[in-house]
Design an enzyme around this catalytic site. Structure first.
Site, PDB file in Angstrom:
ATOM      1  N   GLU A   1      11.024  -6.095 -10.951  1.00 56.59           N
ATOM      2  CA  GLU A   1      11.986  -4.994 -10.744  1.00 56.59           C
ATOM      3  C   GLU A   1      13.349  -5.459 -10.259  1.00 56.59           C
ATOM      4  O   GLU A   1      14.368  -4.834 -10.571  1.00 56.59           O
ATOM      5  CB  GLU A   1      11.410  -3.979  -9.742  1.00 56.59           C
ATOM      6  CG  GLU A   1      10.278  -3.123 -10.283  1.00 56.59           C
ATOM      7  CD  GLU A   1       8.898  -3.748 -10.117  1.00 56.59           C
ATOM      8  OE1 GLU A   1       7.912  -3.015 -10.272  1.00 56.59           O
ATOM      9  OE2 GLU A   1       8.804  -4.970  -9.853  1.00 56.59           O
TER      10      GLU A   1
ATOM     11  N   GLY B   1       5.015  -1.470 -12.328  1.00 53.93           N
ATOM     12  CA  GLY B   1       4.011  -0.460 -11.987  1.00 53.93           C
ATOM     13  C   GLY B   1       2.662  -0.732 -12.614  1.00 53.93           C
ATOM     14  O   GLY B   1       1.624  -0.312 -12.083  1.00 53.93           O
TER      15      GLY B   1
ATOM     16  N   GLU C   1       1.081  -3.050 -10.238  1.00 51.78           N
ATOM     17  CA  GLU C   1       0.797  -2.321  -8.995  1.00 51.78           C
ATOM     18  C   GLU C   1      -0.466  -1.473  -9.135  1.00 51.78           C
ATOM     19  O   GLU C   1      -1.266  -1.370  -8.198  1.00 51.78           O
ATOM     20  CB  GLU C   1       2.004  -1.457  -8.612  1.00 51.78           C
ATOM     21  CG  GLU C   1       3.169  -2.308  -8.093  1.00 51.78           C
ATOM     22  CD  GLU C   1       4.446  -1.518  -7.859  1.00 51.78           C
ATOM     23  OE1 GLU C   1       4.987  -1.606  -6.756  1.00 51.78           O
ATOM     24  OE2 GLU C   1       4.886  -0.821  -8.786  1.00 51.78           O
TER      25      GLU C   1
ATOM     26  N   ALA D   1       7.332   1.493 -14.993  1.00 55.98           N
ATOM     27  CA  ALA D   1       7.859   2.862 -14.905  1.00 55.98           C
ATOM     28  C   ALA D   1       8.686   3.222 -16.131  1.00 55.98           C
ATOM     29  O   ALA D   1       9.246   2.359 -16.796  1.00 55.98           O
ATOM     30  CB  ALA D   1       8.708   2.994 -13.647  1.00 55.98           C
TER      31      ALA D   1
END
Length: 714
Positions: A136, A111, A114, A65
């Site tokens: 994270e 991310g 993901e 992110a």
């Protein structure tokens, strides 16, 4: 230029390439996800598209992110919506029945991974530098793009909990073994070719968790084996965290709740916990320091801009003890030729053997090879001969903390090294300006303070003496980055920054023993406050005899300069234990603790020497004393211009001293408390325990102006 490229092949397989213009790395933000959503609509509606290969035009796949956006969020609804929007795209990929293959040419973290987990198949390039994981938690966050739901459904609940709560980053072969990756390729051509072939061979794709009757590998949250895990998971997660990292509990809650619901409910649950993490003070602290400030340091904010970038080709090290030996190893590891000098050949050889031992351990763990070991060791020359320093770009002195010994080796080295070479001292406390008086070239004299063990500790504190010039600082900074360490730059003073604030932690622990506070309470409070080791145990590690030596030297120097040495109440405790009882620390097998081959226990004699007080303070009171004394000393360092920037103070305190990372470092600790509250608490502590707690005048002034410490960056 668009951030997402779409190329449809004759076989009906579309290659979708993520390649954000003007950036070295892809990040998840509107600039990338807007165009990706448009491409996804085309994939869903165009019958000519039979399958999708998702790859990257950058060196890495996708970093995660855009933290600038995440950091600014103050509304939980905004955080929730951000997570839901990204996951909405991923669910569209999963539900469109066309095969998606992630062709991972490099690192996929957060991310990025993901996105890959939402693909039906994942193939990675055999890239030794590539990393895969959901780290994270290291910034006080949790995987908010479905990571807490998809990973347990791929690798199992227990394995996924370990990976996410530790923020583990895996190499290609590790990720393949765990089932996070399905295949590998040796070239980019093979990577794309294998991905296309999988799409052709699997024209209709469905995620396992969307198939009726899906079962979690190893069982869902209700399975007896996993239910047993949930009985102990919270206590395991907090065994070392002491409740200071909310993200750990939130990750566990996401996995638990996701393990008793369907995937879509689990994803929504995750978004709620993600919002809680984003708004937590801990995540704000950690993002601010361990992302923004750390990146500013890595980009060279503390390095003079004028001197050209340099590299050390030949390094001299004076002193082959533990520090010198460690510096030799990390330098040779990056290909630097090292001359390791000591007074006797036996001592020099012992220093080189340190590298041999480390490499043998690495080979045993399959992290190195005999060939790599031989190549590294061939770069280290262990000797007593100073003439071998000829041609060195940099010399680092790592001898005993004695001015006379240091002056002697400085003169010997300077008689041989080139006029352009930099001379550095690895002293941890002696002022650099004073040591530079023994040098013929004080402008090229600098402090490079390494931390022990050198091969593990990520920080080097660079100390500029009164005469150190910009060229020398730049060369020192470049060398620290060359060996893969993080540099902070400070100005000269006794103890510099790290040793000076570290001393306050040790001495406050000792002072409380003298007041009759139970030693076990002191130690527990240190751990509960987030320190990696409690004050008495770590004092034993560094040795009480070293603290006494430094205190004696400081007293002597201050008296010679006509100054009064400030007596510390912890000093009499330290001296009684070390001098009266001969308990000088771990190296002697006895200090505050008794040491045996099976472990350590607090020495019962402490309470005979310093009887317990009838009234015992609360844990919070002890924690405040241990944390406020350090943070206030850091503020004094900033005020006195020993610290040049807030970032150096925060990163130095975490990377060098292990100061509670969830606080964001010593100066961020002050900001997070709020300067008026911090000043008020310091004044309360000063009234009870002495002037050493008196708040730095800078903090009093800034508190009155409603400012924070970031505002005083130099």
């Amino acid at each position: 230029m668009t951030a997402v490229k779409f190329e449809l092949g004759a076989d009906g397989i579309a290659v979708v390439t993520l390649d954000m213009p003007g950036r070295s790395m892809n990040v998840l933000n509107d600039e990338l996800m807007g165009p990706y959503a448009e491409v996804l609509s085309k994939i869903e509606t165009d019958p000519a598209v039979k399958g999708v290969v998702l790859t990257s035009g950058k060196k890495e796949f996708l970093a995660g992110a855009d933290l600038e956006n995440v950091y600014k969020i103050t509304d939980p609804q905004v955080a929730f919506d951000l997570a839901e929007a990204f996951k909405g795209l991923l669910r569209r990929m999963e539900k469109c029945t066309k095969p998606f293959v992630a062709a991972l040419n490099g690192t996929a973290l957060g991310g990025g991974l993901e996105l890959a987990l939402a693909c039906n198949h994942r193939i990675a390039l055999n890239n030794p530098k590539a990393k895969f994981g959901l780290p994270e938690v290291k910034l006080g966050l949790l995987p908010g793009g479905g990571g807490t739901q998809r990973l347990p459904r791929i690798v199992g609940i227990q394995e996924s909990l370990q990976l996410m709560t530790q923020g583990t980053e895996l190499r290609v072969e590790q990720a393949l073994k765990k089932g996070i990756l399905n295949d590998t390729a040796d070239t980019l051509e093979e990577l794309i070719s294998k991905a296309r072939a999988w799409c052709v061979a699997n024209p209709v794709a469905q995620q396992p968790w969307d198939v009726k009757g899906f079962k979690f590998p190893g069982g869902d949250s209700k399975h007896p084996a996993i239910a047993q895990l949930w009985a102990i998971a919270p206590s395991m997660a907090n065994a070392k965290a002491y409740g200071n990292y909310p993200a750990l509990n939130h990750i566990a809650s996401c996995v638990f709740e996701g393990g008793i619901t369907d995937i879509d409910t689990g994803l929504k649950v995750e978004s709620r916990y993600f919002a809680a993490c984003v708004l937590s003070q801990e995540s704000k602290n950690m993002m601010n320091t361990l992302w923004f400030q750390l990146n500013a340091i890595k980009k060279g904010q503390s390095r003079p801009s004028a001197p050209a970038k340099s590299q050390v080709k030949k390094l001299g090290i004076l002193g082959a003890g533990m520090m010198g030996a460690g510096i030799a190893y990390v330098s040779a590891k990056v290909g630097i030729e090292v001359v390791l000098i000591d007074a006797t050949q036996e001592a020099a050889d012992k220093g080189k053997a340190y590298s041999t031992n480390l490499l043998d351990k690495a080979i045993a763990k399959k992290r190195s090879t005999p060939e790599k070991k031989d190549a590294l060791l061939s770069l280290i020359t262990a000797t007593t001969d100073y003439s071998k320093l000829e041609g060195a770009d940099l010399v680092i002195e790592a001898v005993f903390e004695d001015r006379g010994v240091k002056a002697e080796v400085t003169a010997k080295a300077e008689a041989v090294i080139p006029a352009s070479a930099v001379f550095a001292s690895n002293t941890s406390t002696l002022p650099i300006t004073g040591l530079a008086q023994a040098s013929k070239r004080p402008k090229q004299f600098i402090g490079l303070h390494f931390f022990s063990p050198v091969d593990k500790m990520p920080l080097v504190e660079i100390i500029c003496g009164k005469d150190t010039d910009d060229e020398t600082l730049a060369k020192g900074f470049d060398y620290v980055q060359q060996i893969g360490k993080t540099p902070i730059v400070v100005n000269d003073s006794r103890g510099f920054f790290t040793s000076r604030v570290f001393g306050t932690y040790l001495m406050e622990g000792a002072a409380m023993v003298g007041e009759g506070v139970h030693p076990r309470s002191i130690e527990m409070a240190g751990l509960e406050a987030g320190m990696p080791m409690p004050p008495l145990a770590i004092h034993d590690e560094v040795s009480l005899s070293l603290s006494i030596l430094i205190e004696n030297q400081t007293r002597k120097d201050m008296e010679a300069a006509g100054q009064t040495f400030p007596e510390h109440p912890g000093s009499k405790v330290m001296r009684a234990i070390a001098e009266k009882h001969g308990r000088i620390g771990k190296k002697a097998g006895k200090g505050y603790y008794d040491y045996t081959p099976t472990g350590k226990t607090l020495w019962p004699g402490i309470n005979q020497e310093f009887p317990l007080a009838k009234e015992q303070p609360s844990s919070q009171e002890i924690q405040d004393r241990l944390m406020y004394i350090q943070a206030n000393e850091a503020a004094k360092c900033l005020q006195e211009k020993v610290l040049r920037t807030v970032a150096d103070g925060n990163i130095g305190s975490i990377f060098g001293l292990g100061f509670a990372p969830f606080t964001g470092g010593m100066l961020q600790f002050i900001n997070a408390k709020g300067l008026p509250q911090f000043v008020k608490r310091c004044e309360e502590l000063a009234a009870k325990y002495g002037e050493r707690f008196k708040p730095a005048s800078m903090l009093v002034e800034l508190a009155a102006q409603g400012k924070q410490l970031e505002d005083v960056l130099n």
